[in-house]
Structure formats: structure tokens, C-alpha cells
Write a protein that holds these residues in place. Structure first.
Motif, PDB file in Angstrom:
ATOM      1  N   PRO A   5       0.808  -1.227   0.000  1.00  0.00           N
ATOM      2  CA  PRO A   5       0.000   0.000   0.000  1.00  0.00           C
ATOM      3  C   PRO A   5       0.838   1.273   0.000  1.00  0.00           C
ATOM      4  CG  PRO A   5      -0.900  -1.604   1.536  1.00  0.00           C
ATOM      5  CD  PRO A   5       0.428  -2.135   1.085  1.00  0.00           C
ATOM      6  N   GLU A   6       1.972   1.263   0.689  1.00  0.00           N
ATOM      7  CA  GLU A   6       2.830   2.463   0.699  1.00  0.00           C
ATOM      8  C   GLU A   6       3.392   2.747  -0.693  1.00  0.00           C
ATOM      9  OE1 GLU A   6       4.381   2.183   5.352  1.00  0.00           O
ATOM     10  OE2 GLU A   6       5.611   1.374   3.724  1.00  0.00           O
ATOM     11  N   ARG A   7       3.826   1.718  -1.379  1.00  0.00           N
ATOM     12  CA  ARG A   7       4.352   1.914  -2.740  1.00  0.00           C
ATOM     13  C   ARG A   7       3.248   2.411  -3.671  1.00  0.00           C
ATOM     14  NH1 ARG A   7       7.641  -3.137  -4.795  1.00  0.00           N
ATOM     15  NH2 ARG A   7       8.037  -1.679  -6.481  1.00  0.00           N
ATOM     16  N   LEU A   8       2.056   1.844  -3.469  1.00  0.00           N
ATOM     17  CA  LEU A   8       0.922   2.243  -4.304  1.00  0.00           C
ATOM     18  C   LEU A   8       0.528   3.694  -4.028  1.00  0.00           C
ATOM     19  CD1 LEU A   8      -0.708   0.744  -6.429  1.00  0.00           C
ATOM     20  CD2 LEU A   8      -2.286   0.036  -4.627  1.00  0.00           C
ATOM     21  N   LEU A   9       0.549   4.096  -2.771  1.00  0.00           N
ATOM     22  CA  LEU A   9       0.219   5.475  -2.421  1.00  0.00           C
ATOM     23  C   LEU A   9       1.205   6.447  -3.072  1.00  0.00           C
ATOM     24  CD1 LEU A   9      -1.426   7.527  -0.772  1.00  0.00           C
ATOM     25  CD2 LEU A   9       0.099   7.063   1.170  1.00  0.00           C
ATOM     26  N   GLN A  10       2.473   6.105  -3.050  1.00  0.00           N
ATOM     27  CA  GLN A  10       3.485   6.969  -3.659  1.00  0.00           C
ATOM     28  C   GLN A  10       3.251   7.087  -5.168  1.00  0.00           C
ATOM     29  OE1 GLN A  10       7.511   5.469  -3.378  1.00  0.00           O
ATOM     30  NE2 GLN A  10       8.375   7.509  -3.561  1.00  0.00           N
ATOM     31  N   ALA A  11       2.974   5.968  -5.818  1.00  0.00           N
ATOM     32  CA  ALA A  11       2.740   5.982  -7.267  1.00  0.00           C
ATOM     33  C   ALA A  11       1.447   6.720  -7.612  1.00  0.00           C
ATOM     34  CB  ALA A  11       2.699   4.551  -7.795  1.00  0.00           C
ATOM     35  N   PHE A  12       0.440   6.580  -6.772  1.00  0.00           N
ATOM     36  CA  PHE A  12      -0.854   7.255  -6.949  1.00  0.00           C
ATOM     37  C   PHE A  12      -0.647   8.770  -6.922  1.00  0.00           C
ATOM     38  CE2 PHE A  12      -5.049   8.728  -5.601  1.00  0.00           C
ATOM     39  CZ  PHE A  12      -5.928   7.837  -6.179  1.00  0.00           C
ATOM     40  N   ARG A  13       0.111   9.236  -5.924  1.00  0.00           N
ATOM     41  CA  ARG A  13       0.402  10.676  -5.818  1.00  0.00           C
ATOM     42  C   ARG A  13       1.186  11.161  -7.034  1.00  0.00           C
ATOM     43  NH1 ARG A  13       2.430   9.951   0.364  1.00  0.00           N
ATOM     44  NH2 ARG A  13       0.646  10.823   1.481  1.00  0.00           N
ATOM     45  N   GLN A  14       2.166  10.395  -7.447  1.00  0.00           N
ATOM     46  CA  GLN A  14       2.996  10.797  -8.586  1.00  0.00           C
ATOM     47  C   GLN A  14       2.157  10.893  -9.853  1.00  0.00           C
ATOM     48  OE1 GLN A  14       6.192   7.969  -8.729  1.00  0.00           O
ATOM     49  NE2 GLN A  14       7.427   9.038  -7.212  1.00  0.00           N
ATOM     50  N   TYR A  15       1.275   9.917 -10.049  1.00  0.00           N
ATOM     51  CA  TYR A  15       0.433   9.934 -11.253  1.00  0.00           C
ATOM     52  C   TYR A  15      -0.450  11.181 -11.268  1.00  0.00           C
ATOM     53  CZ  TYR A  15      -2.983   8.773 -14.769  1.00  0.00           C
ATOM     54  OH  TYR A  15      -3.798   8.833 -15.871  1.00  0.00           O
ATOM     55  N   LEU A  16      -1.099  11.471 -10.139  1.00  0.00           N
ATOM     56  CA  LEU A  16      -1.969  12.657 -10.079  1.00  0.00           C
ATOM     57  C   LEU A  16      -1.175  13.934 -10.319  1.00  0.00           C
ATOM     58  CD1 LEU A  16      -4.355  11.896  -7.074  1.00  0.00           C
ATOM     59  CD2 LEU A  16      -4.986  12.105  -9.479  1.00  0.00           C
TER      60      LEU A  16
END
Ligand SMILES: [Fe+2]
Length: 203
Positions: A5-16
Motif C-alpha cells: 500500500p505504501e508503494r501504491l500510495l506513492q505511485a498514486f500521488r505521482q500519477y496525479l
């Protein structure tokens, strides 16, 4: 060690943050702050089988985020709001969401809900509405979206779709599955949608 989930959160923020069409800032407030992780019981769904096909069709901008989601699908908590009694068994077998941030998701927030929605091929998600205003960004795949009394329109990956509070919306897929990210704010963040066209088409 960094969790899935932490890796996904970081990628989610970067994409946005990299979207060429920006998401309204009121949806992004608080997303960049440190978040408290929840310890949740993992849950899988049938619709996750579509993630490989979705990843294969992903544009370069979302490919990394989708690959991360697909590779860690078994380490996440997937959910469904509806049952077969609502929209039938085909819908249930081909629908699911992951709440990354929110009142019940992997990271705690009372201000915003954020996550992913999967719809398999041949799914019609009928008119529904909710008090929270909502953003969808298609990440990969193909779908048509309808807002209020409007026509169904095709939206491309990376485009920003806004549904104001209590305005009806519907989605449908054809031969391809859909993966979209969503953001909710300004209303009850775990509200079950009202399945009907809204009485007031206020947009
Ligand atoms: Fe919605």
C-alpha cells in the motif's frame, strides 16, 4: 520495509501530480501529507483477473501505477458495495474497488476517499448518485460515461471526469475492461450510492 500500500500510495500521488489536466486542488489537499496506515484483512475479488489485460493496454503514463497494482493485487483489500441483487451476477463477477485512502481504506482520512475501480467487459453500471463530489480518471481500458441526462461519451485515459454532489452518473464497458482511479470529497465517504437518476440535474 516498504509495504505494497505504501508503494501504491506513492505511485498514486505521482500519477496525479503528473496529469496534464490538473485535478481540482480541493481534491488534492491532504493527499501529500503523511498518512496513518490501517492493518486490514486482505480480500480478493474475481474481477482482479482483468488486471493483466488492463496492464497490457496501459498507456505509458499509467503503466507503472497499473503494474504495481497488478503485481500486488493479493496484498490489498478489495471491496464491493453492491450485491448480485442490485445489478445481477455478471456485474458482481466483473466489478470491484480498492480504497487506498479513506474512512475504511489502507490509509486513514476523514477528508477524502481515493482508490481504484475495475469494471470488466460488458458491464453497465446504471445511473447512481451520492452526496460526495467525485473525480474519475480512466487509467487504461475503454468505457463510456454518462452524466445527468446526457449521452454516453468515451473518455480517454488521463482525462478528468467530475461528478458534482448528487448528480447522476453511469458507466458502461464494451469489449475491453476499465481501470479508473477515483477521488471523493465533501460528503459521507463510505456512503452507498443511491441507485436511481437524481431528481435534480444540477450541473
Ligand atoms: Fe460515483
Amino acid at each position: 520495509m516498504t509495504t505494497a500500500p505504501e508503494r501504491l500510495l506513492q505511485a498514486f500521488r505521482q500519477y496525479l501530480g503528473a496529469l496534464s489536466e490538473p485535478v481540482p486542488s480541493r481534491f488534492l489537499e491532504g493527499l501529500g501529507e503523511p498518512m496513518q496506515a490501517r492493518d486490514l484483512a486482505l480480500r480478493t475479488l474475481d474481477c482482479l483477473a482483468h488486471l493483466d489485460r488492463i496492464a497490457a493496454s496501459a498507456p505509458p503514463e499509467s503503466h507503472g501505477l497499473i503494474r504495481l497494482l497488478a503485481d500486488h493485487r493479493d496484498q490489498l483489500v478489495w471491496g464491493q458495495t453492491y450485491t448480485a441483487a442490485d445489478f445481477g451476477q455478471h456485474f458482481i463477477d466483473n466489478y470491484g474497488w480498492l480504497e487506498l485512502i479513506g474512512t475504511r481504506g489502507h490509509f486513514e482520512s476523514e477528508e477524502i476517499a481515493a482508490g481504484f475501480l475495475i469494471l470488466g467487459p460488458g458491464v453497465h453500471y446504471p445511473d447512481h448518485h451520492h452526496a460526495a463530489e467525485e473525480i474519475y480518471v480512466p487509467l487504461a481500458g475503454e468505457a463510456e460515461w454518462r452524466k445527468g441526462n446526457g449521452s454516453f461519451l468515451r473518455w480517454q485515459p488521463g482525462e478528468v471526469i467530475h461528478h458534482p454532489s448528487n448528480v447522476s452518473h453511469a458507466m458502461r464497458t464494451g469489449s475491453e475492461p476499465l481501470l479508473a482511479l477515483y477521488l471523493w470529497r465533501g460528503g459521507p465517504l463510505a456512503q452507498r450510492s443511491v441507485i436511481a437518476p437524481a431528481e435534480t440535474e444540477a450541473f
